[in-house]
Design a protein around this motif. Structure first.
Motif, short mmCIF file in Angstrom:
data_model
loop_
_atom_site.label_atom_id
_atom_site.label_comp_id
_atom_site.label_asym_id
_atom_site.label_seq_id
_atom_site.Cartn_x
_atom_site.Cartn_y
_atom_site.Cartn_z
N UNK A 128 51.78 29.73 62.63
CA UNK A 128 52.07 29.75 61.20
C UNK A 128 51.86 31.13 60.61
N UNK A 129 52.36 31.31 59.42
CA UNK A 129 52.17 32.58 58.72
C UNK A 129 50.71 32.72 58.27
N UNK A 130 50.22 33.96 58.16
CA UNK A 130 48.83 34.17 57.71
C UNK A 130 48.61 33.62 56.31
N UNK A 131 47.42 33.08 56.10
CA UNK A 131 47.07 32.46 54.82
C UNK A 131 45.82 33.14 54.28
N UNK A 132 45.89 33.54 53.04
CA UNK A 132 44.72 34.07 52.34
C UNK A 132 44.46 33.19 51.13
N UNK A 133 43.30 32.56 51.10
CA UNK A 133 42.97 31.63 50.02
C UNK A 133 41.98 32.26 49.05
N UNK A 134 42.04 31.89 47.78
CA UNK A 134 41.09 32.42 46.81
C UNK A 134 39.68 31.92 47.09
#
Length: 214
Positions: free
Chosen positions: A181-187
């Motif tokens: 999957x694509x990279x995920x950056x969460x708050x």
């Protein structure tokens, strides 16, 4: 009858050779590999999240790629750590149920010192199956790293229904599709447990959607 004790290191090494031979029979296809192999992503030391029941084809498929794995402190974890070492992985011992915070701090140290990403079975070590726990999110926030979801979908597999994770062992000569999957950056959820739960559920949705792409 005298029983000769067998060390976890020996069992792990033997297991690694068995996995290697088994893996040679599989037809492995990768989807969206460019994301996973991107040097810029690797430099950000990603947290790779997997489901516990899908690790069998993923370990040999990524042998020698210089990553660390979070492994439980159980006896089975000792054997797995020895097997992972044979494939070139580093191990950080601990889990959400035993030594969890120590494991996250140790993983962060390995990421900083070795410049590597960390592999996390986000529903382990005891489940519930396919339910994301907060550990990977804590580590990603601590290290300032993106999360990369990875799935392994097996065309034919022996499913161990009595195991909590319904562990999947792909049949020889079956097809295994690995989806990145694509990279995920969460708050940062702060101290809000409701927001942390929403983020865990969001990651579960992404993992489920990846499985439909095989």
């Amino acid at each position: 009858m005298v029983r000769v004790p067998v060390s976890p290191r020996f069992l792990g090494t033997a297991l690694a050779w068995l996995v290697r031979l088994w893996h040679l029979t599989l037809r492995v296809e990768r989807i969206n590999t460019a994301v996973f192999t991107d040097p810029q992503l690797r430099a950000r030391r990603p947290v790779i999240m997997l489901w516990h029941d899908e690790i069998f084809p993923l370990i040999p498929a990524h042998a020698g790629e210089r990553m660390a794995c979070v492994v439980s402190q159980s006896k089975d974890g000792e054997i797995l750590a020895a097997a992972l070492k044979s494939f070139g992985f580093m191990s950080v011992r601990g889990s959400s149920s035993r030594g969890g915070m120590r494991a996250l701090i140790a993983a962060k140290r390995v990421m900083d010192e070795q410049g590597v990403g960390v592999i996390f079975t986000v529903d382990g070590p005891r489940g519930p199956r396919h339910k994301v726990k907060p550990g990977a999110l804590f580590l990603a926030r601590l290290a300032g790293s993106p999360i990369v979801p990875v799935r392994a979908v097996m065309s034919r597999a022996k499913v161990f229904h009595r195991a909590w994770d319904k562990f999947q062992l792909p049949w020889p000569f079956s097809r295994c599709t690995i989806i990145y999957g694509d990279p995920i950056v969460l708050p940062d959820p702060g101290d809000d447990p409701a927001e942390m739960q929403r983020q865990c559920e969001y990651l579960e949705q992404i993992m489920n959607s990846l499985g439909k792409n095989a």
